[in-house]
Motif scaffolding. Structure first.
Motif, PDB file in Angstrom:
ATOM      1  N   ARG A  25       0.824  -1.210   0.000  1.00 45.98           N
ATOM      2  CA  ARG A  25       0.000   0.000   0.000  1.00 45.98           C
ATOM      3  C   ARG A  25       0.857   1.259   0.000  1.00 45.98           C
ATOM      4  N   LEU A  26       1.965   1.208   0.707  1.00 47.44           N
ATOM      5  CA  LEU A  26       2.889   2.345   0.746  1.00 47.44           C
ATOM      6  C   LEU A  26       3.435   2.629  -0.653  1.00 47.44           C
ATOM      7  N   ARG A  27       3.837   1.582  -1.345  1.00 47.06           N
ATOM      8  CA  ARG A  27       4.351   1.756  -2.714  1.00 47.06           C
ATOM      9  C   ARG A  27       3.291   2.318  -3.650  1.00 47.06           C
ATOM     10  N   GLU A  28       2.055   1.851  -3.484  1.00 45.16           N
ATOM     11  CA  GLU A  28       0.979   2.352  -4.351  1.00 45.16           C
ATOM     12  C   GLU A  28       0.777   3.856  -4.168  1.00 45.16           C
ATOM     13  N   LYS A  29       1.130   4.355  -2.990  1.00 44.99           N
ATOM     14  CA  LYS A  29       0.909   5.769  -2.694  1.00 44.99           C
ATOM     15  C   LYS A  29       2.104   6.650  -3.040  1.00 44.99           C
ATOM     16  N   ILE A  30       3.334   6.147  -2.827  1.00 38.50           N
ATOM     17  CA  ILE A  30       4.501   7.033  -2.984  1.00 38.50           C
ATOM     18  C   ILE A  30       5.303   6.772  -4.251  1.00 38.50           C
ATOM     19  N   GLU A  31       5.107   5.611  -4.862  1.00 33.60           N
ATOM     20  CA  GLU A  31       5.900   5.276  -6.049  1.00 33.60           C
ATOM     21  C   GLU A  31       5.148   5.621  -7.324  1.00 33.60           C
ATOM     22  N   GLU A  32       5.874   6.165  -8.293  1.00 36.21           N
ATOM     23  CA  GLU A  32       5.274   6.444  -9.603  1.00 36.21           C
ATOM     24  C   GLU A  32       4.863   5.146 -10.274  1.00 36.21           C
ATOM     25  N   ASN A  33       5.738   4.134 -10.152  1.00 35.53           N
ATOM     26  CA  ASN A  33       5.449   2.807 -10.681  1.00 35.53           C
ATOM     27  C   ASN A  33       5.746   1.791  -9.573  1.00 35.53           C
ATOM     28  N   PRO A  34       4.704   1.348  -8.845  1.00 32.73           N
ATOM     29  CA  PRO A  34       4.918   0.455  -7.700  1.00 32.73           C
ATOM     30  C   PRO A  34       5.672  -0.825  -8.033  1.00 32.73           C
ATOM     31  N   SER A  35       5.556  -1.301  -9.274  1.00 29.71           N
ATOM     32  CA  SER A  35       6.248  -2.541  -9.646  1.00 29.71           C
ATOM     33  C   SER A  35       7.739  -2.299  -9.914  1.00 29.71           C
ATOM     34  N   GLU A  36       8.106  -1.031 -10.096  1.00 28.21           N
ATOM     35  CA  GLU A  36       9.534  -0.670 -10.227  1.00 28.21           C
ATOM     36  C   GLU A  36       9.825   0.465  -9.248  1.00 28.21           C
ATOM     37  N   PRO A  37       9.873   0.149  -7.954  1.00 28.92           N
ATOM     38  CA  PRO A  37       9.964   1.190  -6.922  1.00 28.92           C
ATOM     39  C   PRO A  37      11.260   1.985  -6.968  1.00 28.92           C
ATOM     40  N   LYS A  38      11.122   3.244  -6.643  1.00 28.86           N
ATOM     41  CA  LYS A  38      12.258   4.161  -6.587  1.00 28.86           C
ATOM     42  C   LYS A  38      12.768   4.312  -5.154  1.00 28.86           C
ATOM     43  N   TYR A  39      11.850   4.162  -4.184  1.00 31.18           N
ATOM     44  CA  TYR A  39      12.198   4.407  -2.785  1.00 31.18           C
ATOM     45  C   TYR A  39      12.273   3.127  -1.945  1.00 31.18           C
ATOM     46  N   VAL A  40      11.164   2.405  -1.847  1.00 31.53           N
ATOM     47  CA  VAL A  40      11.115   1.219  -0.989  1.00 31.53           C
ATOM     48  C   VAL A  40      11.331  -0.028  -1.834  1.00 31.53           C
ATOM     49  N   HIS A  41      12.477  -0.667  -1.630  1.00 31.66           N
ATOM     50  CA  HIS A  41      12.887  -1.797  -2.464  1.00 31.66           C
ATOM     51  C   HIS A  41      12.805  -3.115  -1.709  1.00 31.66           C
ATOM     52  N   THR A  42      12.738  -4.194  -2.484  1.00 28.66           N
ATOM     53  CA  THR A  42      12.757  -5.545  -1.932  1.00 28.66           C
ATOM     54  C   THR A  42      14.095  -6.198  -2.221  1.00 28.66           C
ATOM     55  N   LYS A  43      14.701  -6.751  -1.189  1.00 30.42           N
ATOM     56  CA  LYS A  43      15.877  -7.612  -1.368  1.00 30.42           C
ATOM     57  C   LYS A  43      15.339  -9.033  -1.291  1.00 30.42           C
ATOM     58  N   TRP A  44      15.211  -9.662  -2.442  1.00 31.97           N
ATOM     59  CA  TRP A  44      14.503 -10.937  -2.507  1.00 31.97           C
ATOM     60  C   TRP A  44      15.086 -11.958  -1.549  1.00 31.97           C
ATOM     61  N   GLY A  45      14.195 -12.581  -0.792  1.00 27.63           N
ATOM     62  CA  GLY A  45      14.613 -13.601   0.161  1.00 27.63           C
ATOM     63  C   GLY A  45      15.160 -13.045   1.455  1.00 27.63           C
ATOM     64  N   VAL A  46      15.278 -11.696   1.558  1.00 29.21           N
ATOM     65  CA  VAL A  46      15.849 -11.084   2.768  1.00 29.21           C
ATOM     66  C   VAL A  46      14.844 -10.150   3.419  1.00 29.21           C
ATOM     67  N   GLY A  47      14.422  -9.102   2.685  1.00 28.45           N
ATOM     68  CA  GLY A  47      13.475  -8.154   3.289  1.00 28.45           C
ATOM     69  C   GLY A  47      13.340  -6.890   2.479  1.00 28.45           C
ATOM     70  N   TYR A  48      13.102  -5.778   3.160  1.00 27.68           N
ATOM     71  CA  TYR A  48      12.850  -4.487   2.509  1.00 27.68           C
ATOM     72  C   TYR A  48      13.876  -3.440   2.945  1.00 27.68           C
ATOM     73  N   TYR A  49      14.107  -2.458   2.062  1.00 28.50           N
ATOM     74  CA  TYR A  49      15.004  -1.359   2.425  1.00 28.50           C
ATOM     75  C   TYR A  49      14.615  -0.099   1.669  1.00 28.50           C
ATOM     76  N   PHE A  50      15.040   1.047   2.212  1.00 25.98           N
ATOM     77  CA  PHE A  50      14.810   2.349   1.579  1.00 25.98           C
ATOM     78  C   PHE A  50      16.095   2.772   0.897  1.00 25.98           C
ATOM     79  N   GLN A  51      16.000   3.077  -0.394  1.00 32.78           N
ATOM     80  CA  GLN A  51      17.196   3.498  -1.146  1.00 32.78           C
ATOM     81  C   GLN A  51      17.304   5.014  -1.140  1.00 32.78           C
ATOM     82  N   ALA A  52      18.335   5.498  -0.483  1.00 30.50           N
ATOM     83  CA  ALA A  52      18.543   6.954  -0.392  1.00 30.50           C
ATOM     84  C   ALA A  52      19.277   7.457  -1.621  1.00 30.50           C
TER      85      ALA A  52
END
Length: 229
Positions: free
Chosen positions: A202-229
């Protein structure tokens, strides 16, 4: 100042019990018995938290929650008599911050409400924490708990803001779903890691231009999530 709570349930005995118990702890409690009444009260007054039953006459709890989210970020805790996971996830999808399954222990209800209000109120910011942080087009005002993309304000729920704020202040560090659940929701939270996935989506749907290719909140597959500064 006393915390203001709106309790919404069509079972008057349940409402009476919850009201009595919360008032014993010094809270101001108002009650609604159907979805339309609850929605009108949420529009007219400001509450610190809303306890909202899922099965209501006129408008059900999910509809009320969804419509409240169009104008308010007040924390919402869903009450559901159903134990199915789908109901719980649906509640979170519609903007709820937490859920409690009936039958419940009133002590648990009070503890959960107080924990959520503590986490969402945050009256005093840490001195060393920036009041406003900007990364690209994303701007967070931590004092007023507002988020902007460019000049457009983004309407985040209390928990979505908490997740984003935590990731923003710990950039490029990957957190597992379990870690995020424990840090943001607290170790006492009974939900599972799918709660984190729902909020990130839901956060990505609100802050990302393209939620499937996020600019801010990323997924590290098999590990978790991170914010790319």
């Amino acid at each position: 100042m006393a915390k203001k709570v709106l309790v919404v349930d069509d079972e008057k005995l349940i409402v009476k019990g919850i009201r009595f118990s919360l008032e014993q702890d010094g809270m101001e409690v108002e009650c609604a018995y159907d979805g339309e009444e609850a929605l009108n009260m949420a529009r007219e007054k400001e509450y610190d938290i809303i306890l909202l039953d899922l099965m209501l006459p006129k408008l059900n709890g999910l509809e009320v929650c969804q419509q409240i989210r169009e104008f308010s970020n007040v924390p919402i805790v869903m009450l559901t008599a159903k134990g199915e996971d789908m109901d719980k996830i649906l509640g979170l999808e519609y903007g709820a911050d937490d859920y409690i399954t009936k039958p419940f222990n009133i002590l648990e209800v009070k503890a959960r409400l107080k924990a959520i209000m503590r986490r969402t109120a945050r009256p005093v910011q840490q001195e060393e924490k920036a009041k406003v942080i900007q990364v690209g087009d994303l701007k967070m005002d931590c004092e007023s708990r507002r988020v902007f993309i460019g000049s457009r304000e983004i309407n985040l729920t209390a928990k979505e803001f908490d997740v984003l704020e935590f990731l923003v202040f710990n950039p490029n560090k990957v957190y597992s779903r379990e870690n995020l659940l424990n840090i943001v929701w607290g170790y006492e939270y009974p939900g599972d890691v799918r709660t984190v996935d729902v909020h990130i989506r839901r956060l990505r749907e609100k802050i990302e231009e393209n939620p499937s290719e996020p600019k801010y909140v990323h997924t590290k597959w098999g590990v978790g999530y991170y914010f790319q500064a």
